[in-house]
Design a protein around this motif. Structure first.
Motif, short mmCIF file in Angstrom:
data_model
loop_
_atom_site.label_atom_id
_atom_site.label_comp_id
_atom_site.label_asym_id
_atom_site.label_seq_id
_atom_site.Cartn_x
_atom_site.Cartn_y
_atom_site.Cartn_z
N PRO A 25 0.83 -1.21 0.00
CA PRO A 25 0.00 0.00 0.00
C PRO A 25 0.86 1.26 0.00
CG PRO A 25 -0.70 -1.56 1.70
CD PRO A 25 0.61 -2.05 1.19
N ALA A 26 0.34 2.31 -0.59
CA ALA A 26 1.06 3.58 -0.61
C ALA A 26 1.29 4.07 0.81
CB ALA A 26 0.26 4.61 -1.40
N GLY A 27 2.51 4.46 1.10
CA GLY A 27 2.85 4.95 2.42
C GLY A 27 3.23 3.88 3.42
N ALA A 28 3.07 2.62 3.06
CA ALA A 28 3.43 1.54 3.98
C ALA A 28 4.95 1.40 4.04
CB ALA A 28 2.82 0.22 3.51
N PRO A 29 5.50 1.02 5.19
CA PRO A 29 6.95 0.84 5.28
C PRO A 29 7.43 -0.26 4.36
CG PRO A 29 5.84 -0.05 7.23
CD PRO A 29 4.81 0.72 6.46
N GLU A 30 8.61 -0.08 3.80
CA GLU A 30 9.16 -1.06 2.88
C GLU A 30 9.57 -2.32 3.63
OE1 GLU A 30 12.48 -1.25 -0.72
OE2 GLU A 30 12.38 0.46 0.64
N ALA A 31 9.04 -3.45 3.22
CA ALA A 31 9.35 -4.72 3.89
C ALA A 31 10.68 -5.25 3.39
CB ALA A 31 8.25 -5.74 3.63
N PRO A 32 11.58 -5.63 4.28
CA PRO A 32 12.86 -6.20 3.85
C PRO A 32 12.66 -7.49 3.06
CG PRO A 32 12.89 -5.63 6.18
CD PRO A 32 11.46 -5.53 5.74
#
Length: 203
Positions: free
Chosen positions: A116-123
């Motif tokens: 989703p837009a604005g969600a933290p980038e998952a490693p």
């Protein structure tokens, strides 16, 4: 309690996703490959440097065997696979199969598209399995690692589920990444910085 971490272990059929998870959790290796019948969820507790972490490890194929990840009709609903709320991804390929590497490349792109837009980038940690078949690999390790780390901006590791080589290290990296997530560093740097020794074991 140290916290919780939701992990999705994804990759083409037959690359060893379930074997990696079973080595980590139970210390065994199935000699005969049996396709995973639908997604499975494991919930182990892990002790890392004196703190307890609850893991949710999701295992399963994301497309039917023999298909390529190019068409949208081959993919499940992202919400069904919890791609949007997963904390970290392990993308597994077979070091002897260039097709499985291309599959992982498409998986990475799909994950980026479903966040989703604005969600933290998952490693994302890309894992080359079957290192015990080193002589049959399709490409040099250094070149593949450089591509993943610099081009894809993901972490990279190779392991052998059959001989339990680097399997514990794989999950230790994911935990380490979760611990430093709040720091202003790129996910690839956080994953590669997790390589220093740490005490990690199942409870």
């Amino acid at each position: 309690m140290g916290g919780s971490l939701r992990v999705a272990v994804l990759g083409a059929p037959g690359v060893g996703k379930t074997a990696i998870i079973r080595q980590f959790l139970f210390g065994d290796y199935p000699e005969r490959h049996r396709p995973t019948d639908g997604p499975r969820l494991y919930r182990p507790a892990v002790l890392l440097d004196g703190a307890v972490y609850d893991l949710s490890i999701r295992d399963g194929d994301v497309a039917d065997p023999g298909s390529s990840p190019g068409g949208s009709e081959e993919w499940p609903d992202p919400k069904d696979w919890s791609l949007q709320d997963t904390d970290a991804f392990v993308l597994v390929y077979d070091i002897c199969s260039p097709d499985s590497f291309d599959y992982v490349k498409a998986l990475r792109q799909r994950i980026a598209e479903t966040r989703p837009a604005g969600a933290p980038e998952a490693p994302i940690l890309v894992v080359g399995n079957k290192r015990d078949r080193q002589r049959l690999r399709f490409g040099p390790r250094r070149a593949l690692a450089a591509l993943v780390r610099r081009g894809w901006r993901c972490g990279y590791l190779e392991c052998s589920a059959k001989y339990n080589w680097h399997v514990l290290r794989l999950f230790r990296e994911l935990l380490r990444c979760a611990l430093v997530r709040a720091r202003p560093a790129h996910p690839a740097l956080r994953l590669q910085g997790a390589l220093h020794p740490a005490r990690c074991s199942l409870m």
